[in-house]
Write an enzyme that holds these catalytic residues in place. Sequence first.
Site, PDB file in Angstrom:
ATOM      1  N   ARG A 139       5.192 -13.104  10.191  1.00  0.00           N
ATOM      2  CA  ARG A 139       6.183 -12.710  11.228  1.00  0.00           C
ATOM      3  C   ARG A 139       6.163 -13.684  12.589  1.00  0.00           C
ATOM      4  O   ARG A 139       7.249 -13.928  13.313  1.00  0.00           O
ATOM      5  CB  ARG A 139       6.422 -11.347  11.567  1.00  0.00           C
TER       6      ARG A 139
ATOM      7  N   SER B  30      -3.814 -11.398  -4.816  1.00  0.00           N
ATOM      8  CA  SER B  30      -3.735 -11.083  -3.347  1.00  0.00           C
ATOM      9  C   SER B  30      -4.542 -13.121  -3.516  1.00  0.00           C
ATOM     10  O   SER B  30      -5.080 -13.095  -4.393  1.00  0.00           O
ATOM     11  CB  SER B  30      -4.539 -10.210  -2.682  1.00  0.00           C
TER      12      SER B  30
ATOM     13  N   HIS C 105       8.709 -16.241  -0.622  1.00  0.00           N
ATOM     14  CA  HIS C 105       9.131 -15.390  -1.706  1.00  0.00           C
ATOM     15  C   HIS C 105      10.633 -16.268  -2.494  1.00  0.00           C
ATOM     16  O   HIS C 105      10.248 -15.986  -3.669  1.00  0.00           O
ATOM     17  CB  HIS C 105      10.553 -14.505  -0.929  1.00  0.00           C
TER      18      HIS C 105
ATOM     19  N   ASP D 191      13.388 -10.809   9.162  1.00  0.00           N
ATOM     20  CA  ASP D 191      12.335  -9.052   8.419  1.00  0.00           C
ATOM     21  C   ASP D 191      13.401  -7.325   9.171  1.00  0.00           C
ATOM     22  O   ASP D 191      12.951  -6.702   8.207  1.00  0.00           O
ATOM     23  CB  ASP D 191      11.247  -9.397   8.887  1.00  0.00           C
TER      24      ASP D 191
ATOM     25  N   LYS E 206      12.528  -7.246   0.954  1.00  0.00           N
ATOM     26  CA  LYS E 206      13.182  -8.180   1.594  1.00  0.00           C
ATOM     27  C   LYS E 206      12.601  -9.145   2.864  1.00  0.00           C
ATOM     28  O   LYS E 206      11.774  -8.571   3.170  1.00  0.00           O
ATOM     29  CB  LYS E 206      14.110  -7.044   2.475  1.00  0.00           C
TER      30      LYS E 206
ATOM     31  N   ARG F 103       0.963  -1.165   0.455  1.00  0.00           N
ATOM     32  CA  ARG F 103      -0.133  -0.466  -0.602  1.00  0.00           C
ATOM     33  C   ARG F 103       0.713   1.190  -0.045  1.00  0.00           C
ATOM     34  O   ARG F 103       0.503   2.688  -0.504  1.00  0.00           O
ATOM     35  CB  ARG F 103      -0.852  -0.546   1.244  1.00  0.00           C
TER      36      ARG F 103
END
Length: 417
Positions: free
Chosen positions: A257, A128, A171, A268, A189, A109
Amino acid sequence: MEALNDRDERWYSGLGIYLDIHLRVGGPANVAPNGVRVPGTYSREAPCQAFTQRSCLDAIIQSAQTAAPEAEPRLAGTGRPHEWRLPSRLAQPVSLQRWAAVGTGMISRSLVPDLMSCDGAEVVAVHSRDGEKASRFAEEFGISVATDDFARILLDDSIDAVYLATPIATHFEMTCDALRAGKHVLVEKPIATSATEAAELFDIAASERRFLMEAMWMKFNPAFRRLQEEIAEGTIGEPRNLRAGFSIPWPAEGGSRWQPPGGGALLDQGIYPVTLAHSIFGDPELIVARGSVRPDGVDLSEQVTLEFSDERFAHFTTGMVEFTDCSAAVAGRKGWITLPSPFWATTDLDIHAGSIGAIFGNPNRVAIQQEGNGYVPMLREVVDAINRGLLEHPRHPAADTLAVFRTIDAIFEQLRG
């Protein structure tokens, strides 16, 4: 292998960025060896602003007979060359890039509007796993295609590039798929979860002749560039030590996370101070790490010291259960420079050098206007790099990404035993 043609050489002679690269191309034996300097200027005003201040393009082109891959020095455990190298052939440049945003979370966003503001790029699709989220995102940002089918993005030949901002554990696989589908890829990342995974991704990108970069936006931040300039000019003398922190007590009600694989603080958040230390000092000689790790392998917090040659060091903390000071500072024999919190996204520098007053009283504050949400400098250069047929960006090439991941792997090895 083909030698660079005239058009390829024009791409390089027009670059306004310093390319410290070795380009492997096949060519006649009498072509000048590694070390040829290619002159050139760059007159566009907006892109690559910091780089265009350099006096010339310094592109090192190696034109030699094809060498056996096994003769090249490789990075231990990764199969990657010691030095960043472009493959023998460049990606075909794209004048107007059509992007797809994969992921609709908080970072997307913020980043997607910045990407839409860059000349030469348009965001034409969003993906999504939740189709309703994709539709709401597309409506909010004026994107024509919304889908919950990743294959639709990959099979659409009109889409040139993908920005991937999905959970970390996804990823590697999704980047592999996008590269093999012929897309240029900018990956949030961390680009992967290990040096081995990251090296494989860059190998695939080279094979497919597609641009690939980890979205380490801190390195493109004008404040970060100013820090490098001040260090290069000797403002604080030779940098001797560094400290940084990125620890925030995140809500514990779920989210990727907190989940293995890919969850935890180091990948992260800790990737920022590790990247900062590598950018200032290079590869560490010794790593000492302590921290808290759950039985499932998710790291909650760590304190890490990286030791470099000549008794230089970096110390950082990272975590997701408590706060630490989220600023950073680099110190030398003449003073120090502070990057205020959050150091990875700051627009300011405090220079404690040059006078007693600046060191112990009021530092010299450098304030830089932020563009958009802060991602514009990185995105502008990524768009420009793809347009010019580059497969990696010299400000954050594969070699830098892999060096950081080798350090992260070593930290994890100590934390998890």
